[in-house]
Scaffold this motif. Sequence first.
Motif, PDB file in Angstrom:
ATOM      1  N   GLU A 129       0.813  -1.214   0.000  1.00 53.98           N
ATOM      2  CA  GLU A 129       0.000   0.000   0.000  1.00 53.98           C
ATOM      3  C   GLU A 129       0.849   1.268   0.000  1.00 53.98           C
ATOM      4  O   GLU A 129       0.445   2.280  -0.559  1.00 53.98           O
ATOM      5  CB  GLU A 129      -0.914   0.026   1.238  1.00 53.98           C
ATOM      6  CG  GLU A 129      -2.019  -1.017   1.208  1.00 53.98           C
ATOM      7  CD  GLU A 129      -1.573  -2.396   1.681  1.00 53.98           C
ATOM      8  OE1 GLU A 129      -0.369  -2.572   1.985  1.00 53.98           O
ATOM      9  OE2 GLU A 129      -2.420  -3.296   1.732  1.00 53.98           O
TER      10      GLU A 129
ATOM     11  N   ASN B  18      -7.287   0.446   0.778  1.00 51.76           N
ATOM     12  CA  ASN B  18      -7.758   1.815   0.612  1.00 51.76           C
ATOM     13  C   ASN B  18      -8.397   2.028  -0.763  1.00 51.76           C
ATOM     14  O   ASN B  18      -8.622   3.145  -1.189  1.00 51.76           O
ATOM     15  CB  ASN B  18      -6.571   2.775   0.802  1.00 51.76           C
ATOM     16  CG  ASN B  18      -7.008   4.184   1.149  1.00 51.76           C
ATOM     17  OD1 ASN B  18      -8.173   4.438   1.472  1.00 51.76           O
ATOM     18  ND2 ASN B  18      -6.075   5.119   1.061  1.00 51.76           N
ATOM     19  N   GLY B  54      -7.305   9.275  -5.424  1.00 49.61           N
ATOM     20  CA  GLY B  54      -6.398   8.657  -6.390  1.00 49.61           C
ATOM     21  C   GLY B  54      -7.034   8.466  -7.759  1.00 49.61           C
ATOM     22  O   GLY B  54      -8.049   9.076  -8.087  1.00 49.61           O
ATOM     23  N   GLN B  72      -8.708   4.444  -6.508  1.00 55.50           N
ATOM     24  CA  GLN B  72      -7.597   4.387  -5.558  1.00 55.50           C
ATOM     25  C   GLN B  72      -7.729   5.502  -4.507  1.00 55.50           C
ATOM     26  O   GLN B  72      -8.254   6.568  -4.801  1.00 55.50           O
ATOM     27  CB  GLN B  72      -6.251   4.562  -6.288  1.00 55.50           C
ATOM     28  CG  GLN B  72      -6.043   3.637  -7.475  1.00 55.50           C
ATOM     29  CD  GLN B  72      -5.783   2.207  -7.075  1.00 55.50           C
ATOM     30  OE1 GLN B  72      -5.414   1.945  -5.925  1.00 55.50           O
ATOM     31  NE2 GLN B  72      -5.987   1.271  -7.989  1.00 55.50           N
ATOM     32  N   GLN B  73      -7.227   5.205  -3.318  1.00 56.43           N
ATOM     33  CA  GLN B  73      -7.223   6.186  -2.227  1.00 56.43           C
ATOM     34  C   GLN B  73      -8.607   6.799  -2.018  1.00 56.43           C
ATOM     35  O   GLN B  73      -8.813   7.998  -2.141  1.00 56.43           O
ATOM     36  CB  GLN B  73      -6.182   7.277  -2.499  1.00 56.43           C
ATOM     37  CG  GLN B  73      -4.750   6.726  -2.474  1.00 56.43           C
ATOM     38  CD  GLN B  73      -3.769   7.676  -3.094  1.00 56.43           C
ATOM     39  OE1 GLN B  73      -3.703   8.820  -2.677  1.00 56.43           O
ATOM     40  NE2 GLN B  73      -3.014   7.214  -4.067  1.00 56.43           N
TER      41      GLN B  73
END
Lengths: 440, 103
Positions: A129, B18, B54, B72-73
């Motif tokens: 990650e 995440n 992201g 993402q994120q």
Amino acid sequence: MKETIRIGCGAGFSGDRLEPAVILVQEGKLDYLVLECLAERTISLAQKRKRQDPTKGYDPLLERRIESLLPDLLANNVRLITNMGAANPLAAAEKICEIARRMNLSVTVAAVTGDDVFDQLTGNEQALETGKPLTDSAPLISANAYLGTDAILPALATSAQIIITGRVADPSLFVAPLAYEFGWSLDDVNQIGQGTVIGHLLECAGQLTGGYFADPDKKDLPDMAHLGHPFADISADGTAVFGKVAGTGGLLSVATAKEQLLYEVMDPSRYITPDVIADFTQVHLTQTAPNQVRATGGRGQVRPDTLKVSVGYEAGYIGEGELSYAGSNALGRAKLAGAIIQNRLQDRFPDLRIDYIGSVSVHRKTFGTYPDPYEIRLRVAGRAKTAEQAALVGEEVEALYTNGPAGGGGARKYIHEVVGIVSTLIPRTKLTPQFILRHA
Amino acid sequence: MKIKLYKLAHSRAGDKGNTLTLSLIPYNDEDYALLCTQVTAESVKNHLRDIVSGEVTRYEMPNLPALQFVCQQALTGGVTTSLTMDPHGKTLSYALLEMEIES
């Protein structure tokens, strides 16, 4: 060899209902029952319980699930495969034998071990990650690699009626009995890819049969209070026909199957498990009868040389507090309360989070314009190093009773110990899965 | 005419660390082409800009048919350490369905 093997899935997570599995075993004419009860975070929490008591660390509902299932499993000759061993498969096997003795039943249990790789990590491995060494997330508390079908197969070759594992890739719990019964080669990537599609569709249990699907007037389905969990009839070529026990609630349709096929999938052409890199892009789903869906077309590429490892670390505490406001200007009063809390706690809690439940909380913003609701619940959360510091959040919210805006009520405060999770990879050659038999 | 995705399609959210995954499945297979044209990775990224920090990647699944978005994120750190009410991001399928397209 049987023409088809019927595998049911009676639990899709640790907290799942107990009775759908019982119904599957009593009325589903199963060959195998799978109970998938292990999420990313669950195993780290189990590792903490094992550290406090070496005889624990298996699934908290193991005893109740086994007590409700064992007589019918044995009477109907249904083999159980489950990852309820969590952090301690051997202790789980011994607990099952203890339950069997108590119920005057005879059983053989195989515990599959070898996923715990905590002692093999140096801490310098890279977290997927963050790209940083694992020790940046220190102190580490657990590391469990995802084992695959090859770890389960030897246990299936014994007389064990129950195979209990720790961390295993969810689809492998289903691929293993198929490979065992049909003699599938683990090198036959398309066959194992289709087996993985079957496992992925079944693994969340009720999510295939209409659980987590309903939306009144748009996606209606019958009798969700008695949702049936799914089974699949699988032929030697891998063709699978999914169904559920007649008379149970829910719905099994192409639409419910599509939602589940894509659930938690990143690149659908590369769904990576320890067995195969499965390809879902040629999968076809066909409604063959009411509550019956056929799935074909899963494919795959050669499995990776590395296994994913879930690494747990101590991440401190989260403190929470809640308070409700109702009636005229409820949102205005809640926002004033939020501002007071922000002012008082922001120096000590840089990540403080303030939500207005009923207005803006789970989506973190609103999409479009919505009228203010009749009541609002203020919710505050902050991260802390110690339990004592975390407690401040709830204390400050509770103090709004006599120091905050008018009419707040129903204060609640919580403190959670947090286990963080990061992932890394380990060469599969470093692992030596084994099984241990226990009898009652 | 503007129409909410909610009218045309359904969705389920999933989480990996995440990363948020969102399926988008048209009720009628014929609407798949419309979704492919209008619900792009860019338009989803723009719609979810306050949630997803992201990249957004779109995968086409004409065999189903359905679209899959990988964001993402998007989960404020992931399921165990997040301070949000919904750390899995399970409610976010309905954030996607709030998006409006031209029909």
